[in-house]
Scaffold this motif. Structure first.
Motif, PDB file in Angstrom:
ATOM      1  N   ARG A 294     -16.056  47.849  23.841  1.00 30.72           N
ATOM      2  CA  ARG A 294     -15.251  46.885  24.603  1.00 30.72           C
ATOM      3  C   ARG A 294     -15.260  47.185  26.100  1.00 30.72           C
ATOM      4  NH1 ARG A 294      -8.940  47.352  24.046  1.00 30.72           N
ATOM      5  NH2 ARG A 294      -9.453  49.064  25.486  1.00 30.72           N
ATOM      6  N   ASP A 295     -14.962  48.448  26.461  1.00 28.22           N
ATOM      7  CA  ASP A 295     -14.771  48.780  27.871  1.00 28.22           C
ATOM      8  C   ASP A 295     -16.068  49.047  28.618  1.00 28.22           C
ATOM      9  OD1 ASP A 295     -12.099  48.539  27.347  1.00 28.22           O
ATOM     10  OD2 ASP A 295     -11.703  50.692  27.266  1.00 28.22           O
ATOM     11  N   ASP A 296     -16.976  49.821  28.007  1.00 26.36           N
ATOM     12  CA  ASP A 296     -18.174  50.254  28.723  1.00 26.36           C
ATOM     13  C   ASP A 296     -19.378  49.339  28.522  1.00 26.36           C
ATOM     14  OD1 ASP A 296     -16.988  52.580  29.805  1.00 26.36           O
ATOM     15  OD2 ASP A 296     -17.204  53.603  27.891  1.00 26.36           O
ATOM     16  N   ILE A 297     -19.304  48.463  27.538  1.00 26.31           N
ATOM     17  CA  ILE A 297     -20.418  47.529  27.338  1.00 26.31           C
ATOM     18  C   ILE A 297     -19.993  46.106  27.670  1.00 26.31           C
ATOM     19  CG2 ILE A 297     -22.013  46.530  25.663  1.00 26.31           C
ATOM     20  CD1 ILE A 297     -22.102  49.161  24.214  1.00 26.31           C
ATOM     21  N   ALA A 298     -18.970  45.595  26.983  1.00 24.64           N
ATOM     22  CA  ALA A 298     -18.579  44.193  27.165  1.00 24.64           C
ATOM     23  C   ALA A 298     -17.916  43.957  28.521  1.00 24.64           C
ATOM     24  CB  ALA A 298     -17.655  43.771  26.026  1.00 24.64           C
ATOM     25  N   LYS A 299     -16.820  44.660  28.810  1.00 30.64           N
ATOM     26  CA  LYS A 299     -16.102  44.449  30.071  1.00 30.64           C
ATOM     27  C   LYS A 299     -16.983  44.737  31.275  1.00 30.64           C
ATOM     28  CE  LYS A 299     -11.188  45.176  29.077  1.00 30.64           C
ATOM     29  NZ  LYS A 299     -10.026  46.068  29.347  1.00 30.64           N
ATOM     30  N   ALA A 300     -17.716  45.833  31.211  1.00 30.40           N
ATOM     31  CA  ALA A 300     -18.507  46.263  32.365  1.00 30.40           C
ATOM     32  C   ALA A 300     -19.640  45.304  32.696  1.00 30.40           C
ATOM     33  CB  ALA A 300     -19.059  47.662  32.116  1.00 30.40           C
ATOM     34  N   ASN A 301     -20.160  44.600  31.717  1.00 28.38           N
ATOM     35  CA  ASN A 301     -21.340  43.756  31.950  1.00 28.38           C
ATOM     36  C   ASN A 301     -21.070  42.261  31.887  1.00 28.38           C
ATOM     37  OD1 ASN A 301     -23.764  45.766  31.979  1.00 28.38           O
ATOM     38  ND2 ASN A 301     -22.513  46.429  30.254  1.00 28.38           N
ATOM     39  N   ILE A 302     -19.998  41.863  31.244  1.00 30.65           N
ATOM     40  CA  ILE A 302     -19.702  40.431  31.124  1.00 30.65           C
ATOM     41  C   ILE A 302     -18.576  40.018  32.065  1.00 30.65           C
ATOM     42  CG2 ILE A 302     -18.975  38.591  29.543  1.00 30.65           C
ATOM     43  CD1 ILE A 302     -20.208  40.193  27.270  1.00 30.65           C
ATOM     44  N   GLY A 303     -17.589  40.884  32.240  1.00 26.18           N
ATOM     45  CA  GLY A 303     -16.482  40.561  33.127  1.00 26.18           C
ATOM     46  C   GLY A 303     -15.294  39.972  32.394  1.00 26.18           C
ATOM     47  N   PRO A 304     -14.487  39.151  33.081  1.00 24.17           N
ATOM     48  CA  PRO A 304     -13.236  38.639  32.507  1.00 24.17           C
ATOM     49  C   PRO A 304     -13.411  37.849  31.208  1.00 24.17           C
ATOM     50  CG  PRO A 304     -13.332  38.222  34.875  1.00 24.17           C
ATOM     51  CD  PRO A 304     -14.682  38.690  34.467  1.00 24.17           C
ATOM     52  N   LYS A 305     -14.578  37.276  30.996  1.00 24.30           N
ATOM     53  CA  LYS A 305     -14.804  36.437  29.813  1.00 24.30           C
ATOM     54  C   LYS A 305     -15.363  37.241  28.629  1.00 24.30           C
ATOM     55  CE  LYS A 305     -15.677  32.312  32.610  1.00 24.30           C
ATOM     56  NZ  LYS A 305     -16.625  31.207  32.920  1.00 24.30           N
ATOM     57  N   TYR A 306     -15.189  38.545  28.654  1.00 22.45           N
ATOM     58  CA  TYR A 306     -15.817  39.402  27.653  1.00 22.45           C
ATOM     59  C   TYR A 306     -15.290  39.190  26.241  1.00 22.45           C
ATOM     60  CZ  TYR A 306     -11.697  42.392  27.214  1.00 22.45           C
ATOM     61  OH  TYR A 306     -10.442  42.859  26.948  1.00 22.45           O
ATOM     62  N   GLU A 307     -14.009  38.770  26.099  1.00 20.78           N
ATOM     63  CA  GLU A 307     -13.375  38.726  24.782  1.00 20.78           C
ATOM     64  C   GLU A 307     -14.080  37.779  23.815  1.00 20.78           C
ATOM     65  OE1 GLU A 307      -9.234  37.938  25.008  1.00 20.78           O
ATOM     66  OE2 GLU A 307      -8.736  39.890  25.868  1.00 20.78           O
ATOM     67  N   ARG A 308     -14.587  36.674  24.312  1.00 21.82           N
ATOM     68  CA  ARG A 308     -15.235  35.706  23.431  1.00 21.82           C
ATOM     69  C   ARG A 308     -16.529  36.241  22.826  1.00 21.82           C
ATOM     70  NH1 ARG A 308     -17.435  30.971  27.448  1.00 21.82           N
ATOM     71  NH2 ARG A 308     -18.089  30.139  25.418  1.00 21.82           N
ATOM     72  N   TYR A 309     -17.101  37.297  23.439  1.00 21.81           N
ATOM     73  CA  TYR A 309     -18.361  37.868  22.952  1.00 21.81           C
ATOM     74  C   TYR A 309     -18.153  39.145  22.128  1.00 21.81           C
ATOM     75  CZ  TYR A 309     -20.193  34.661  26.437  1.00 21.81           C
ATOM     76  OH  TYR A 309     -20.469  33.538  27.159  1.00 21.81           O
ATOM     77  N   MET A 310     -16.937  39.642  22.092  1.00 26.09           N
ATOM     78  CA  MET A 310     -16.663  40.882  21.371  1.00 26.09           C
ATOM     79  C   MET A 310     -17.022  40.818  19.882  1.00 26.09           C
ATOM     80  SD  MET A 310     -15.828  43.533  23.035  1.00 26.09           S
ATOM     81  CE  MET A 310     -15.051  44.514  21.757  1.00 26.09           C
ATOM     82  N   PRO A 311     -16.695  39.741  19.148  1.00 26.62           N
ATOM     83  CA  PRO A 311     -17.071  39.721  17.719  1.00 26.62           C
ATOM     84  C   PRO A 311     -18.569  39.902  17.495  1.00 26.62           C
ATOM     85  CG  PRO A 311     -15.471  37.994  18.182  1.00 26.62           C
ATOM     86  CD  PRO A 311     -15.870  38.573  19.509  1.00 26.62           C
ATOM     87  N   PHE A 312     -19.380  39.236  18.313  1.00 27.46           N
ATOM     88  CA  PHE A 312     -20.831  39.371  18.144  1.00 27.46           C
ATOM     89  C   PHE A 312     -21.294  40.766  18.531  1.00 27.46           C
ATOM     90  CE2 PHE A 312     -25.123  39.288  19.986  1.00 27.46           C
ATOM     91  CZ  PHE A 312     -25.843  38.847  18.887  1.00 27.46           C
ATOM     92  N   LEU A 313     -20.823  41.284  19.657  1.00 28.15           N
ATOM     93  CA  LEU A 313     -21.278  42.584  20.141  1.00 28.15           C
ATOM     94  C   LEU A 313     -20.898  43.698  19.169  1.00 28.15           C
ATOM     95  CD1 LEU A 313     -20.471  42.250  23.951  1.00 28.15           C
ATOM     96  CD2 LEU A 313     -22.708  42.090  22.844  1.00 28.15           C
TER      97      LEU A 313
ATOM     98  N   MET B 266     -25.495  42.299  28.887  1.00 27.98           N
ATOM     99  CA  MET B 266     -26.002  42.030  30.238  1.00 27.98           C
ATOM    100  C   MET B 266     -26.527  40.608  30.338  1.00 27.98           C
ATOM    101  SD  MET B 266     -27.941  45.639  31.067  1.00 27.98           S
ATOM    102  CE  MET B 266     -28.604  45.039  32.604  1.00 27.98           C
ATOM    103  N   TYR B 267     -27.215  40.124  29.288  1.00 23.13           N
ATOM    104  CA  TYR B 267     -27.710  38.742  29.301  1.00 23.13           C
ATOM    105  C   TYR B 267     -26.547  37.756  29.286  1.00 23.13           C
ATOM    106  CZ  TYR B 267     -32.048  41.116  27.934  1.00 23.13           C
ATOM    107  OH  TYR B 267     -33.136  41.950  27.871  1.00 23.13           O
ATOM    108  N   PHE B 268     -25.512  38.055  28.492  1.00 23.92           N
ATOM    109  CA  PHE B 268     -24.338  37.183  28.455  1.00 23.92           C
ATOM    110  C   PHE B 268     -23.644  37.171  29.817  1.00 23.92           C
ATOM    111  CE2 PHE B 268     -23.828  38.493  23.724  1.00 23.92           C
ATOM    112  CZ  PHE B 268     -24.933  37.728  23.392  1.00 23.92           C
ATOM    113  N   GLY B 269     -23.544  38.356  30.439  1.00 26.45           N
ATOM    114  CA  GLY B 269     -22.905  38.450  31.739  1.00 26.45           C
ATOM    115  C   GLY B 269     -23.639  37.644  32.800  1.00 26.45           C
ATOM    116  N   GLY B 270     -24.977  37.685  32.755  1.00 23.01           N
ATOM    117  CA  GLY B 270     -25.750  36.900  33.703  1.00 23.01           C
ATOM    118  C   GLY B 270     -25.586  35.412  33.492  1.00 23.01           C
TER     119      GLY B 270
END
Length: 344
Positions: free
Chosen positions: A160-179, A322-326
């Protein structure tokens, strides 16, 4: 101690596989390695320990189901059955001589192969573990984790913190189930593939293709206007270069998931091949001097593969994030906000 037991059991298992070729003729290392890393219609653990999986065929609308046991004789050689034959790991319609016929149209193979069975086992394992963890969170909200919950919670927080938040930003929660799903699915199956008789699921390019395709679809459908503007009107690039840049950018969208697919497939398969090749040296040279060295190097590689199993899950999840964040990054909004603050 547990890991050493697994390694010893792995060695005994591989020895059992190799025993038949040695007794029947010259040991064929390539055949043994291919047999272990390839998919199959049975799950062979050792001599006398084979699970024959169900064959499910749809032939011009007719469903045929039977055990794959019918395709193998007492020497475990493939034989025709009921008008079908196994050739090069696939089932085909066969003629009276047991040879595949030219017309295979209308034949669909939905059989439960070794990789499919392994995937079912990993999914059940994931469901069991994470439904248990979720139940404990609901039962003891706000309390310190214990047992299996305490083991997995730091890993979940890390994703959550070092992969999703760090690379996607504020919208990270919607991608957490997949990640989280893709991280633990890859990690668990990498580890299961190292167990004695384990299936090479994540070393199957069809499986890595599906995982990479999911990343591609999520990236494409998450892309905002700035993402697509960067593709079709790259900032800072002259307009006359657009006919060149647009195809290059579109190809880049496809090459990213392609690299995900090949990286996972190649690294996991290579690890299996190296370990099996080291064990094969014992039966090729049949020397007391070579045996301990082969076991020592194979043991080292097995420990290294434990790290690679986790590393490949991390890399796949990190690059996906990283792709989701971009795709969701708001470049222009941030630039305008900064410009407004400077103006005031």
């Amino acid at each position: 101690m547990k890991r050493l037991f697994v390694l010893l059991f792995s060695f005994l298992t591989i020895s059992a596989f190799a025993e038949a070729p040695v007794e029947g003729g010259k040991f064929n290392a390539g055949e043994m390695i291919t047999h272990h890393i390839a998919d199959d219609y049975n799950w062979h653990f050792a001599d006398g320990a084979t699970v024959y999986l169900p064959v499910i065929l749809i032939d011009n609308g007719t469903v045929n189901t039977f055990s794959s046991h019918h395709f193998y004789d007492e020497n475990h050689e493939t034989v025709p059955y009921n008008g079908y034959v196994i050739e090069h790991g696939h089932i085909y319609r066969a003629n009276a001589e047991g040879e595949p016929v030219a017309d295979q149209s209308g034949l669909y193979d939905l059989s439960i192969t070794k990789n499919v069975a392994s995937m079912f086992i990993s999914v059940l394992l994931l469901f069991g573990i994470f439904f248990t963890i979720a139940g404990r969170y609901k039962k003891n909200p706000g309390k310190a984790p214990s047992g299996i919950q305490s083991f997995f919670e730091p890993i979940i927080i890390f994703v959550r913190d070092d992969i999703a938040k760090a690379n996607i930003g504020p919208k990270y929660e919607r991608y957490m189930p997949f990640l989280l799903t893709v991280f633990f699915f890859i990690w668990f199956n990498n580890l299961l593939g190292l167990m004695p008789g384990g299936a090479n699921l994540t070393g199957n390019i069809a499986v890595t293709l599906v995982l990479a395709s999911l990343t591609l679809l999520i990236t494409v459908f998450s892309g905002n206007k700035n993402y697509w503007k960067h593709i079709f009107a790259t900032p800072g690039v002259p307009g006359w270069l657009a006919p060149i840049m647009i195809p290059v950018e579109l190809i880049g969208i496809l090459t990213k998931p392609f690299s995900l697919m090949v990286r996972l497939f190649a690294n996991i398969t290579a690890g299996h091949i190296i370990i099996l090749s080291l064990f094969s040296l014992i039966f090729i040279f049949q020397s007391v001097a070579v045996g301990p060295l082969s076991v020592a190097f194979a043991t080292f590689m097995n420990f290294l593969e434990l790290f690679v199993a986790l590393l490949q899950a991390y890399i796949f999840t990190l690059l996906s994030a990283m792709y989701f964040g971009g795709a969701v990054e708001e470049h222009h909004h941030e630039e305008e906000h900064a410009h407004g603050e400077a103006h005031h």
